[in-house]
Design an enzyme around this catalytic site. Structure first.
Site, PDB file in Angstrom:
ATOM      1  N   LYS A 202      58.915  52.999  93.675  1.00  0.00           N
ATOM      2  CA  LYS A 202      57.682  53.766  93.515  1.00  0.00           C
ATOM      3  C   LYS A 202      57.117  53.453  92.138  1.00  0.00           C
ATOM      4  O   LYS A 202      57.875  53.351  91.168  1.00  0.00           O
ATOM      5  CB  LYS A 202      57.965  55.267  93.628  1.00  0.00           C
ATOM      6  CG  LYS A 202      56.716  56.147  93.552  1.00  0.00           C
ATOM      7  CD  LYS A 202      57.103  57.623  93.521  1.00  0.00           C
ATOM      8  CE  LYS A 202      55.862  58.513  93.547  1.00  0.00           C
ATOM      9  NZ  LYS A 202      56.185  59.921  93.232  1.00  0.00           N
ATOM     10  N   HIS A 221      61.324  69.149  90.961  1.00  0.00           N
ATOM     11  CA  HIS A 221      61.990  68.740  92.195  1.00  0.00           C
ATOM     12  C   HIS A 221      63.322  68.079  91.868  1.00  0.00           C
ATOM     13  O   HIS A 221      63.585  67.701  90.719  1.00  0.00           O
ATOM     14  CB  HIS A 221      61.122  67.743  92.978  1.00  0.00           C
ATOM     15  CG  HIS A 221      60.967  66.413  92.298  1.00  0.00           C
ATOM     16  ND1 HIS A 221      60.179  66.247  91.166  1.00  0.00           N
ATOM     17  CD2 HIS A 221      61.502  65.189  92.564  1.00  0.00           C
ATOM     18  CE1 HIS A 221      60.240  64.982  90.780  1.00  0.00           C
ATOM     19  NE2 HIS A 221      61.034  64.322  91.600  1.00  0.00           N
ATOM     20  N   ASP A 223      65.549  64.690  93.443  1.00  0.00           N
ATOM     21  CA  ASP A 223      65.297  63.505  94.269  1.00  0.00           C
ATOM     22  C   ASP A 223      66.142  63.558  95.545  1.00  0.00           C
ATOM     23  O   ASP A 223      67.310  63.936  95.503  1.00  0.00           O
ATOM     24  CB  ASP A 223      65.635  62.228  93.496  1.00  0.00           C
ATOM     25  CG  ASP A 223      64.669  61.959  92.353  1.00  0.00           C
ATOM     26  OD1 ASP A 223      63.613  62.610  92.294  1.00  0.00           O
ATOM     27  OD2 ASP A 223      64.984  61.093  91.511  1.00  0.00           O
ATOM     28  N   HIS A 277      63.874  68.123  87.774  1.00  0.00           N
ATOM     29  CA  HIS A 277      63.011  67.527  86.753  1.00  0.00           C
ATOM     30  C   HIS A 277      61.549  67.570  87.180  1.00  0.00           C
ATOM     31  O   HIS A 277      61.232  67.855  88.336  1.00  0.00           O
ATOM     32  CB  HIS A 277      63.448  66.082  86.477  1.00  0.00           C
ATOM     33  CG  HIS A 277      63.412  65.186  87.692  1.00  0.00           C
ATOM     34  ND1 HIS A 277      64.330  65.276  88.715  1.00  0.00           N
ATOM     35  CD2 HIS A 277      62.570  64.180  88.051  1.00  0.00           C
ATOM     36  CE1 HIS A 277      64.066  64.361  89.646  1.00  0.00           C
ATOM     37  NE2 HIS A 277      62.993  63.699  89.265  1.00  0.00           N
TER      38      HIS A 277
END
Length: 335
Positions: A202, A221, A223, A277
């Protein structure tokens, strides 16, 4: 239906000094009120060239258990290659808008690959101050070059070269993480799909924002990946939630930032922690980052490794196909 890109919105916003209301976070999320200012968090920095394997395993184990994040230096990827990766990514986002739209996610498309803006539904319709590009880079069987930029011309070669270097780093890290759990070197990777492990790149593009104290690039969120291997640029933005507060993470040139993701937390039955994070934005400068998410194949089932389960340590997570895990998380359903 035309989708408005944040890069375009930023141009207008920086002229008039305001941002659209959908980018203004709720007060309990705003960086101005929730960041511990003036304190940069020194997350563990680990030298992968350390000659003492036992010490290296212990350092990574402690960082993954206590922090869920660490930075690695002397990782073996040449600095020049990281610079090339950053250069071609930046050049793509500086192309005219119509050129970027050629590889945009098609309307109604259910996958994540392609150029885009919004990822998932947010409370009260809020948006992140970021555009992005997703595409798989490994293994060859899952790559769809439809979503790879044709411009700049060196984009494909550079990303293929970077991926080849990254595979060695990833295998090394997974082996060290596996040993930290007192497993054989290969066992953690096998629990994620082995050689079918998917590498999803990404690129995040956070343009300058006239009101950085009110907006977020990416919301808080963890990962969904097993691990995430991230290259940032020099503009501060990554924040980690530690001891009930948000802190900036120190930038180290040419280091790789390693996030422990949800799948490793599940496999380790909670011994390793997925890092919570978020990303802030900058008033004057564009921030960019290049995370690669190492994900199990969609149909592969992930659950706590049986060797780590016993009467005193029962399974804390359900075993399920990775695609089902992703569906539940994106739709905020119970896992």
């Amino acid at each position: 239906m035309e989708i408005e890109r944040v890069q375009e919105i930023a141009t207008l916003s920086n002229i008039n000094g305001t941002i659209p209301k959908e980018f203004i976070r709720l007060e309990n999320e705003q960086p101005a009120t929730t960041t511990i200012h003036g304190v940069v968090l020194e997350v563990p920095v680990i030298d992968l060239s350390h000659p003492d394997q036992q010490s290296l395993v212990a350092s990574i184990f402690e960082a993954s258990k206590d922090w869920g994040i660490f930075q690695v230096v002397n990782h073996g990827i040449p600095n020049e290659l990281i610079s090339k990766l950053q250069k071609v990514g930046k050049e793509f986002f500086e192309l005219p808008q119509e050129e970027k739209e050629v590889i945009a996610k098609p309307i109604g498309y259910q996958g994540v690959e392609g150029y885009g803006t919004k990822l998932q539904k947010e409370v009260e319709g809020k948006k992140g101050w970021v555009d992005h590009l997703f595409h798989r880079v490994w293994p060859p069987s899952v790559i769809n070059h439809q979503f790879w930029p044709k411009n700049p011309p060196s984009y494909r070669d550079t990303n293929e070269e970077y991926t080849q270097s990254l595979i060695g780093v990833a295998n090394n890290l997974l082996g060290l993480l596996s040993k930290g759990l007192e497993l054989e070197e290969h066992e953690l990777k096998q629990g994620l799909g082995g050689e079918d492990l998917v590498y999803m790149l990404k690129i995040n593009y956070y343009p300058p924002c006239p009101c950085p104290e009110l907006a977020l690039g990416v919301v808080p969120h963890t990962d969904m990946s097993s691990i995430t291997i991230l290259v940032p640029n020099e503009v501060q933005g990554l924040q980690v939630f530690k001891d009930d507060h948000w802190y900036d993470v120190a930038y180290i040139p040419n280091a790789l930032i390693i996030h422990i993701g949800d799948q490793i937390e599940i496999l380790s039955n909670g011994k390793y922690k997925s890092v919570y994070h978020r990303t802030t934005v900058n008033k004057e400068k564009t921030r960019m980052s290049w995370p690669v998410f190492l994900e199990p194949p969609p149909e592969f089932e992930v659950g706590p490794i049986p060797k780590l389960i016993n009467e005193d340590n029962p399974p804390k997570y359900k075993t399920k196909k990775f695609k089902d895990y992703v569906y539940c998380k994106l739709n905020k359903l119970p896992q």
